[in-house]
Scaffold this motif. Sequence first.
Motif, PDB file in Angstrom:
ATOM      1  N   UNK A 159       0.816  -1.221   0.000  1.00 34.58           N
ATOM      2  CA  UNK A 159       0.000   0.000   0.000  1.00 34.58           C
ATOM      3  C   UNK A 159       0.842   1.260   0.000  1.00 34.58           C
ATOM      4  N   UNK A 160       2.158   1.102   0.190  1.00 36.10           N
ATOM      5  CA  UNK A 160       3.020   2.277   0.199  1.00 36.10           C
ATOM      6  C   UNK A 160       4.419   1.871   0.628  1.00 36.10           C
TER       7      UNK A 160
ATOM      8  N   UNK B  14       5.331   5.797  -8.544  1.00 37.13           N
ATOM      9  CA  UNK B  14       5.344   7.241  -8.262  1.00 37.13           C
ATOM     10  C   UNK B  14       5.557   7.525  -6.790  1.00 37.13           C
ATOM     11  N   UNK B  15       4.903   6.735  -5.938  1.00 36.33           N
ATOM     12  CA  UNK B  15       5.088   6.958  -4.503  1.00 36.33           C
ATOM     13  C   UNK B  15       6.542   6.704  -4.086  1.00 36.33           C
TER      14      UNK B  15
ATOM     15  N   UNK C  74       1.124   3.659  -9.356  1.00 43.13           N
ATOM     16  CA  UNK C  74       1.030   4.329  -8.055  1.00 43.13           C
ATOM     17  C   UNK C  74       2.266   4.068  -7.189  1.00 43.13           C
TER      18      UNK C  74
ATOM     19  N   UNK D 262      -0.320   0.816 -13.965  1.00 41.92           N
ATOM     20  CA  UNK D 262      -0.625   0.972 -12.536  1.00 41.92           C
ATOM     21  C   UNK D 262       0.665   1.425 -11.854  1.00 41.92           C
TER      22      UNK D 262
ATOM     23  N   UNK E 245       4.015   6.768 -19.083  1.00 44.81           N
ATOM     24  CA  UNK E 245       3.548   7.020 -17.720  1.00 44.81           C
ATOM     25  C   UNK E 245       3.996   5.928 -16.746  1.00 44.81           C
TER      26      UNK E 245
ATOM     27  N   UNK F 199       3.589  -4.322 -11.643  1.00 43.25           N
ATOM     28  CA  UNK F 199       2.210  -4.031 -11.239  1.00 43.25           C
ATOM     29  C   UNK F 199       1.262  -3.901 -12.418  1.00 43.25           C
TER      30      UNK F 199
END
Lengths: 460, 421
Positions: free
Chosen positions: B86-87, B256-257, B253, B251, B267, B114
Amino acid sequence: MNPPPTYDVAVIGGGIVGAAIARLLGGTSLSTVLIEGRDDVGDGTSKANTAILHTGFDATPGTLESELVARGYRLLGDYAAATGIPVERTGALLVAWDDEQLAALPGLRAKAEKNGYRECELVGADEVYRRVPDLGEGALGGLTVPGESIICTWTTNLALATDAVTRGVTLLRGHRLSAVRETGSLTLLSFENGAEVGARWVVNAAGLGADTIDKLYGYDRFTVTPRRGELLVFDKLARPMVPLIVLPVPSKVGKGVLVSPTIYGNVMLGPTAEDLRDRTATGTSAEGFAFLRSKGEALMPALLQEEVTASYAGLRAAIDRNDYLIDLDVHRRYLLVGGIRSTGLTAGMAIAEHVAELLKEVLDLSARPDLPPPPRMPNLGEAFTRPYQDAAAIEADPAYGQIVCFCERVTRGEIRDALASPIPPVDVDGLRRRTRAMNGRCQGFYCGAEVCALLENGVA
Amino acid sequence: MNEHVQVLVIGGGPAGLSAAAALAPHAEVLVLDRERAMGGIPRHSDHPGYGMRDLHRFLSGPAYARRLTGLAATAGARLETEAMVTGWAGDRAAEVTSPRGRRTITADAVVLATGARERPRPARLIPGDRPDGVYTTGQLQNLVHLHHKPVGKRAVVIGSELVSWSAVLTLREAGCRTVLMTSSYDRPEAYAAFHGPGRVALRVPVRTGTRVVAIHGKGRVTGVDIEDMATGRRRRVACDTVITTGDWIPDHELARLAGLTIDPGTLGPRVDAALRTSHPGVFAAGNLLHPVDTADVAALDGRHVTRAVLDHLAGSTDARLPGVTVVADAPLSWVAPQVVAPGGAGPSRGRFLAWSSAYQRLPTVIAVQDGRMVGSVRVAWPAAPGRVFRIPFTVVRGADPAGGPVHLRLAGAEKSSPGLR
């Protein structure tokens, strides 16, 4: 045929205002029924607004709205803390983009002070960009409104309605009013589904439908104009760009387009303001999207590079007067709560108190002893701990570690809880409002089928 | 709870599982997948055509997913489902939620696999009512193949990518007729691979140069408005189901995180030919890097990343993204990988992957560096919108390793492209 069930008070409209009134009446010894025409509470104007907890800084001074928004701000803030409705105290910044708007800012501060709000500060362009570095070029200055906050409108409505139900209020959903018949001491309400309810007193808090019901009583004193507001919700990855609510300087047609963080960790751009005749026109439009994109391009170009997660269109209940219309007809035992436009989210609980002030002249509203505590609502706020992050919760109940909706990190445990709650969802949209499931960037690509199966079959 | 592994693979689709299978004989590997089963997208693509390039077999999606899962497990990789990252708690420190608890897993190397998802209706800004019955291909295939749910009877399929035909097949299996496919591309050759036979075998009318401008229906979809993009003429098509297909986005996320450099074209994270990202010890593979190519190409990425991961574990000082930058010029909208050493090892299968928004039957690709043409290659396959265009790595062999960015172009398109002296 059996006589219809009869209550002391029938509250028509399960939005925030109706739910707040029903909750308050539920705290007395009166019997109360809360009646919603749609399949769920909070499924009309209360679900698709900008979800801002307003200080009331820009209300028209001296109006009932001004008074009730300011009071409601405090009441709902306290109630949110007690029930777990997520609130983020982000503050707002009005941004002036031309000389006329810049010149208007001191007047807005003076108006805020007339409304009893004294925290506003004028800031220069440097400070505007310090606070919101990603803002588009051309800002000339701003006015801060530190108290403006973001809140979960869905949880607010559900908390109030759940509180009402646990206090003993009967909730009827899917009951659309078709006729009103006054018979001596009882008013008979008939519904499109064939059901009937008798009530000694009737409160009309029907939002977009309030004027229609008012006409059933033979009144002709106001018309609700549905004002469509379209919103774009941007991906959570855009959230760091928008640390607070960025407001335009208000004009005659409304508050204009704002950029705001959402309580769910996204960014919202909108709303448009379009007066309509059709009270069911909640569709989005190509013109609305184009308008929002052009506004967004100027306000925050970097935001437009991010993905759009969702688009909404909501109808606000605008009326042909500039204040709330709350009026008690003692002889007919009928109380109208009309013209509660977008400020109703903030003002709802204060409106309920105002209604009680009117009704206590004719009804015994003294508080019942042994009231149940207010409900503790599941947290949908991104800024606060959610079950998937809570090691202790997962250890105690592994269902909180089983993420079903990946984008919004909604667990099987939360979906199970929503289905078992006092006001369970009846469809996917209801489940979305209770858990955030399927509200994320994939819009069901991964979890849609699974979520629908859980809704249909229950969570074992 | 804290845990340490040598290699953490995030995502148990074809790329992640293939990386795990190749790495597990040499290192301790943990694969996390957030779904209830390993295998990724092929799990719910219940039609044949999987596994040709990597396994030299012709399998259905679910069979392919099972096969890759088995290979990774047999190789010794630990596979954990219902485990979602989740992070990040720090560099290569993943925060993980599963029914077994919340924990932080640190790793010497992380492989991000991912994948990609289709842009759903809101992201495509298709206006109108918001009734039930509007799905992405992913949701449709989940409904039909994993949950055995009925869909409607008359569908409009938006899109003309390979996956769009996969949606048609799924609809047919669910007893739903595709009454229309729309494509905003103006040439039917754009998807020649499927268009001709697809049209005949499935009897699907296709309207090119057409876009959907509104969806109608209160409870359930009742129809869509389509617009001829040349004439502006609109008409209503009755349907009870709308499938938005393709228009893939990685996907990204977690990428990027983690603060990885993101390529503005794909992207996805920017990678070199060895699939190293901008962060030491963080690698990426599969459709996260090229949205999207077929599953077997994603799987071969997974094998390709092995070398760089093992080098990293062996302590080699992997210089970050050495070499020259590769840039896609219109009508190419992206290329991967984005950094290469012209004289060094090539990307997976010796090919760049790219995306073209224009059709050319047998195009010649040229490489231009600092205003000078440094390479040219004629390929034996078309560049077509809606699917990945593969470019031989040899096209950049002649580039100066110390020079500026290398621009990849389609010959014929260069006349209108400024910058070529």
